[in-house]
Scaffold this motif. Sequence first.
Motif, PDB file in Angstrom:
ATOM      1  N   VAL A 151      -8.292   4.072   0.660  1.00  0.00           N
ATOM      2  CA  VAL A 151      -9.000   3.214   1.356  1.00  0.00           C
ATOM      3  C   VAL A 151      -8.257   2.530   2.286  1.00  0.00           C
ATOM      4  O   VAL A 151      -8.662   2.362   3.517  1.00  0.00           O
ATOM      5  CB  VAL A 151     -10.064   2.374   0.604  1.00  0.00           C
ATOM      6  N   TYR A 152      -7.272   1.789   1.878  1.00  0.00           N
ATOM      7  CA  TYR A 152      -6.571   0.821   2.874  1.00  0.00           C
ATOM      8  C   TYR A 152      -5.229   1.536   3.286  1.00  0.00           C
ATOM      9  O   TYR A 152      -4.430   0.958   4.085  1.00  0.00           O
ATOM     10  CB  TYR A 152      -6.123  -0.256   1.972  1.00  0.00           C
ATOM     11  N   SER A 153      -5.227   2.840   3.368  1.00  0.00           N
ATOM     12  CA  SER A 153      -3.978   3.574   3.969  1.00  0.00           C
ATOM     13  C   SER A 153      -4.530   4.258   5.206  1.00  0.00           C
ATOM     14  O   SER A 153      -5.663   4.344   5.644  1.00  0.00           O
ATOM     15  CB  SER A 153      -3.320   4.668   2.897  1.00  0.00           C
ATOM     16  N   LYS A 154      -3.501   5.142   5.830  1.00  0.00           N
ATOM     17  CA  LYS A 154      -3.779   5.788   7.044  1.00  0.00           C
ATOM     18  C   LYS A 154      -4.141   7.249   6.827  1.00  0.00           C
ATOM     19  O   LYS A 154      -4.432   8.305   7.742  1.00  0.00           O
ATOM     20  CB  LYS A 154      -2.836   5.598   8.324  1.00  0.00           C
ATOM     21  N   ILE A 155      -4.482   7.687   5.511  1.00  0.00           N
ATOM     22  CA  ILE A 155      -4.522   8.912   5.154  1.00  0.00           C
ATOM     23  C   ILE A 155      -6.103   9.434   5.475  1.00  0.00           C
ATOM     24  O   ILE A 155      -7.286   8.599   5.097  1.00  0.00           O
ATOM     25  CB  ILE A 155      -4.407   9.152   3.537  1.00  0.00           C
ATOM     26  N   GLU A 185      -9.616  10.887   5.158  1.00  0.00           N
ATOM     27  CA  GLU A 185     -10.675  11.207   4.056  1.00  0.00           C
ATOM     28  C   GLU A 185     -10.745  12.424   3.497  1.00  0.00           C
ATOM     29  O   GLU A 185     -10.946  12.441   2.363  1.00  0.00           O
ATOM     30  CB  GLU A 185     -11.831  10.453   4.505  1.00  0.00           C
ATOM     31  N   LEU A 206      -8.877   4.211  -4.604  1.00  0.00           N
ATOM     32  CA  LEU A 206      -9.008   2.811  -3.911  1.00  0.00           C
ATOM     33  C   LEU A 206      -7.770   2.715  -2.962  1.00  0.00           C
ATOM     34  O   LEU A 206      -8.017   2.199  -1.682  1.00  0.00           O
ATOM     35  CB  LEU A 206      -8.968   1.778  -5.075  1.00  0.00           C
ATOM     36  N   PRO A 207      -6.352   2.841  -3.266  1.00  0.00           N
ATOM     37  CA  PRO A 207      -5.515   2.360  -2.291  1.00  0.00           C
ATOM     38  C   PRO A 207      -5.701   3.232  -0.947  1.00  0.00           C
ATOM     39  O   PRO A 207      -4.959   3.039   0.032  1.00  0.00           O
ATOM     40  CB  PRO A 207      -4.201   2.780  -3.376  1.00  0.00           C
ATOM     41  N   TRP A 250      -8.476  12.794   0.472  1.00  0.00           N
ATOM     42  CA  TRP A 250      -8.497  11.712  -0.610  1.00  0.00           C
ATOM     43  C   TRP A 250      -8.903  12.499  -1.915  1.00  0.00           C
ATOM     44  O   TRP A 250      -8.090  12.214  -2.983  1.00  0.00           O
ATOM     45  CB  TRP A 250      -9.717  10.798  -0.414  1.00  0.00           C
ATOM     46  N   ASN A 271       0.940  -0.944  -0.160  1.00  0.00           N
ATOM     47  CA  ASN A 271      -0.087   0.050  -0.047  1.00  0.00           C
ATOM     48  C   ASN A 271       0.733   1.287  -0.034  1.00  0.00           C
ATOM     49  O   ASN A 271       0.541   2.203  -0.680  1.00  0.00           O
ATOM     50  CB  ASN A 271      -0.854  -0.148   1.288  1.00  0.00           C
ATOM     51  N   ASP A 321     -13.013   7.416  -8.269  1.00  0.00           N
ATOM     52  CA  ASP A 321     -13.252   6.379  -7.140  1.00  0.00           C
ATOM     53  C   ASP A 321     -12.180   5.151  -7.155  1.00  0.00           C
ATOM     54  O   ASP A 321     -11.512   4.572  -6.200  1.00  0.00           O
ATOM     55  CB  ASP A 321     -14.387   5.901  -6.838  1.00  0.00           C
TER      56      ASP A 321
END
Lengths: 412, 239
Positions: free
Chosen positions: B111-115, B117, B108-109, B120, B84, B104
């Motif tokens: 969604v699985y990160s700690k960034i 929202e 997608l990546p 985004w 990721n 969207d």
Amino acid sequence: MIWKHTLKTSFISLSTNRSRSILTILGIVIGVTAIMLVMSLGAGAQKLILDQVQGLGTNTIAVIPGREPSSPSDTAQIFSDSLKVKDLEALKNKANVPGLKQIMPIVFGAETVSFGANTYQVSVFGATELIAEIFDLQPKVGEFFDKNDVSSRSSSVVLGSKVVDQLFAEDDPLGKKIKIKGRNFKVIAVLPPSGGGTLFNFDEAILMSYTTAQDYLFGIKYFNRLIIEAGEGTDIEAVANDVKLTLREAHNISDPSKDDFFVSTQQDLVKRLSTITTSLTWFLIAMASIALFVGGVGIMNIMLVSVTERTREIGLRKSLGATDRDILTQFLLEAVLLTGVGGLVGVFIGTVLALLISLALSSGLGVMWDFVFPWTGAVLGVGVSALIGLIFGGYPAYKASKKSPIEALRYE
Amino acid sequence: MNIIEVKNLKKIYQDEASTTIALADISFSVSQGEFVAIMGPSGSGKSTLLHVLGLLDVSSSGSYYFAGQDITSYSSDELANLRNQKIGFVFQAFNLLARTSVLDNVKLPLVYSKIAEADWDNKARRAIEAVGLISRLQHQPSELSGGEKQRVAIARALINNPDIIFADEPTGNLDSKSGKKVMSIIQRLNEEEGKTVILITHETSTAEHAERIIHLLDGKIDSDIKVAKRLSTNDEYVK
């Protein structure tokens, strides 16, 4: 944030296969609909029964001779002559039962009544003038017997509607003389038909003074029942207890297990009836739950198909950094969403059906049937559906989460 | 510094009937900022090598240091996190999510990160702008040409600002014009942003964008050569 994305993904995936999603949740919808229906109608029936029982007033206490039946087959009514006039007097004493407002003895038996050539088998109830008040009876024509009739053992009787139909056909029964056991009785009032919806049905009964019935018909010195009405705001259990203590003293009983009478309150009856209807309802719910279980198996089947179809998507997500847990959450949420929606639809359909049925019952049968929205059923229906999604979606979701990213990406 | 360092890497597939040696004995290293093309006939093990290097697959034996860390003992969650944060993938088949907008797909990546929202949208827009598709934000993959799809995939690979990009036949499904455009974007990422690129291809014209070409044969390195004269970035395709 992952929840929001996952919810969106689930929604897209479910709406892509719209007809498949709808068919999948059908089992859940049927199960929840059945549960809602059973719970709503069960609650309606319970309310109907309890309203009628409570129509007597929850202040009513019945004293019954003999010991309390220990089982349905235990019909031996020993000491059935245990309630006598001295008990009546003892209970009337304010020092013994301070909460007692009024008391009425009842005797009853089956007799054959005749008028001219017509005969009919009836129940004869002997009581005091209080019977009209306690059982909420309004004569259609005529007047009930009064105190004087009771003390003078008058031959005045009140007829139930069916008795009138059987004996008199077109004639006006008021003032006519009917015969029971060779004695003449004068009709002073007639009851309207009860409509079948009430708990106490006097349609096939003849009511008279208990003194008359005891002396001239049954030849007994005891009572079949003592009906006690407690004063407003009294503790019904305390009054019932006072009644027990008074009767034990009058009967010289020191061991309560040797009681030759038993006391039944309206509250006991309400409790007992509630237990019956509630357990019946739960039994039916258990039956309906089978549909939910079958629905759950359908969910599992479709989720497994979905996991296979979306193998590449799972591989892609993993290559972009999704953990096993992320994939598990996604597919679980999808299953829960499916079953949860199924549950909501079931609650809706069940409510509409229950409403229609209760309308049909109250207008078609003339029963006072109230629609009851079963909140427990609604919460239970949606909750159990979601739980089923969690359980039956669990295995497919676990399978999805354990796919190796490269095998998933290679999948054709 | 070497971002990739492998020694005696082996990958053996075994089932009841047969044993297939996909990677026989591979040792080499790639330094940060290099552009390496891996070539070879089908069955030579180049895809397997890319998957092992990209942390999508694990080797049967040998050592692998990724950015200085020995990753052979990493858990699947730790590998997922590395993929990721540090790695961007570009696949031959694009692998975009259907019925999901360009925006969207690129997100997608994240969604699985700690960034957070809140960031985004900006990040995704910047990545999409970098591949020249800002006018296509709300389009669905089915409304895009092949070249455009691959550029969306590149934007997706870039969004977490990875150190290295793995491209598996990125031009394999594209016509030559779209393929050139995609390659010039990848080359620009390498030259201007210092991203390490590892590219699999069987087309010599595509491999010419690289500084170094490794030829595989039967799961072994057949040759490892520096390209004398590399193609220059063709800017007219990018903008």
